[in-house]
Design a protein around this motif. Sequence first.
Motif, PDB file in Angstrom:
ATOM      1  N   THR A  22      35.758  37.614  46.387  1.00  0.00           N
ATOM      2  CA  THR A  22      35.260  38.529  45.356  1.00  0.00           C
ATOM      3  C   THR A  22      36.356  39.488  44.928  1.00  0.00           C
ATOM      4  N   SER A  25      39.004  37.665  42.915  1.00  0.00           N
ATOM      5  CA  SER A  25      38.626  37.272  41.551  1.00  0.00           C
ATOM      6  C   SER A  25      38.437  38.489  40.662  1.00  0.00           C
ATOM      7  N   LEU A  29      40.437  38.948  37.210  1.00  0.00           N
ATOM      8  CA  LEU A  29      39.769  39.240  35.937  1.00  0.00           C
ATOM      9  C   LEU A  29      40.310  40.526  35.330  1.00  0.00           C
TER      10      LEU A  29
ATOM     11  N   VAL B  46      30.771  37.066  41.762  1.00  0.00           N
ATOM     12  CA  VAL B  46      31.606  37.456  40.622  1.00  0.00           C
ATOM     13  C   VAL B  46      32.013  36.218  39.811  1.00  0.00           C
ATOM     14  N   LEU B  47      32.344  35.132  40.535  1.00  0.00           N
ATOM     15  CA  LEU B  47      32.761  33.911  39.836  1.00  0.00           C
ATOM     16  C   LEU B  47      31.588  33.308  39.073  1.00  0.00           C
ATOM     17  N   ARG B  48      30.382  33.326  39.688  1.00  0.00           N
ATOM     18  CA  ARG B  48      29.202  32.817  38.980  1.00  0.00           C
ATOM     19  C   ARG B  48      28.987  33.614  37.702  1.00  0.00           C
ATOM     20  N   ALA B  50      31.249  35.285  36.011  1.00  0.00           N
ATOM     21  CA  ALA B  50      32.309  34.992  35.042  1.00  0.00           C
ATOM     22  C   ALA B  50      32.021  33.675  34.324  1.00  0.00           C
TER      23      ALA B  50
END
Lengths: 277, 214
Positions: A22, A25, A29, B46-48, B50
């Motif tokens: 988390t 990423s 981002l 967070v990836l889901r 995004a």
Amino acid sequence: MNARLLFDEPGPRARRRIRVATAVSVLVLLALIGLALRQFADHGQLAASRWRPYATWPMWRYLLDGLRATVYAAAVSIALSAAAGIALAVGRLSPSRWIRWPSAAYVEVVRTVPALLLVYVVLFALPRYGLDLPLFWKLVVPLTVSNAAAFAEIFRAGIASVERGQGEAGLALGLTRGRTLRLIVLPQAVRRVLPSLISQSAGLLKDTSLGFVVSYAELLYSGKVLANYNHLLIQTYLVIAVIYLVINAALAKAARTLQARQGVRAARPARVPAATP
Amino acid sequence: MDVITRHLPEFGAGLLQTVELSLLALAGALVAGVVVAALRAAPVAVLRGAGMAYVEILQNIPLLVWLVLAVFGLPEIGVTAGLFTTAVVVIALYQGAYVAEAVRSGINAVPVGQGEAARALGLTFTQSLRLVILPQALRTVVQPLGNLAIMTIMNTALAAAVGLVELTAAANRVNLAEADPIWIFVTAGLCYMALSALTGLVSGVLERRLVILR
């Protein structure tokens, strides 16, 4: 989405890994956003003077006028192409091959021709044969022609999903074929495909951006005119993209809500017999 | 009819450009779509998020707006690429959102036991996705991907609106020079129909070879 397909309830180690992933990423981002912002800043596109016009009412009144034209063109095209779609779908199920084949041919041909090509036909070909439509119809006619085929396929799927017995019952009651279709089959069919109809309509709303080519003053073309006038090119188009995003996300949400509600409604009668011991 | 034979080179060049644009955009869309679908299945929230944001943002803004933004807007912030490259990238990213949705429905169609078995064997998330889930998921969505390929071909025409001379723009140019619209636009339409028919044929063959019946 069954989110549990690819991972179980995480244990302590997995939770730690997820926390690390988390953090990484989020950082990636943020770095991407920062990179984009720096690119904007380096070229002076973040200057307040370049964004302040978009906080003024005249600017928004102009853009909302464009949005109104977009919605108006979309509404007219949706109404026309839905009507044509019903006619084509019913035509494809007609017992007479003289109606069935042309309807099928229309749907199959139009589905594989780009809307822009149809726009060019209306813009540049028809005037040569003496048919010079007003600007509004130069946008609406090609959109209707191309979306009628998509609507026809949706309605056909809906009609096919209505149980045979419904139509047979209508005929047994002495209704004519037309009245059976109109009073019994179509109302059920339309209700079932409502989510697809809404998402197709959202697609059509996106297609009205072809007004950019036709120079009909809908949202995107209004943006082009505005950008030519105030030279705030990227800002204008970004604002317009956000307007499209909000409108279409709302439509997509409506379609999803309807779909979920229909899922509940379809599931309910199935549960009743299971409840009896 | 001789309008067409006289302008065969223009039509050929346009058709070639459309085919190249479609193939490259489709390849890019497949990659982007699979990656985004994988993000949406990831254990990291967070990836889901995004992945979901990607699909929502790309799908809800018209492709023409993306093209205009990329072709006229990006040079303003110092990002310059050729017209063709820009069109390929934009169409690939846009169609990637649709591919992601298709692949996601394929992932959902894979029985839960497959994922559980992969984990029981000790495969990590990426391994089970790559070796077990995705091969099955992709095989169930051949038909939807074929339809998306046809949609991609149709959408490459929009590149004409930002100045790329592909089939639609080539037809339009020939028409401006010759003013014989019927034959010219019908020929362009027939080319598109042939391309879609070919795509439908290929996806039909692939479907029969690959599909997993459940």
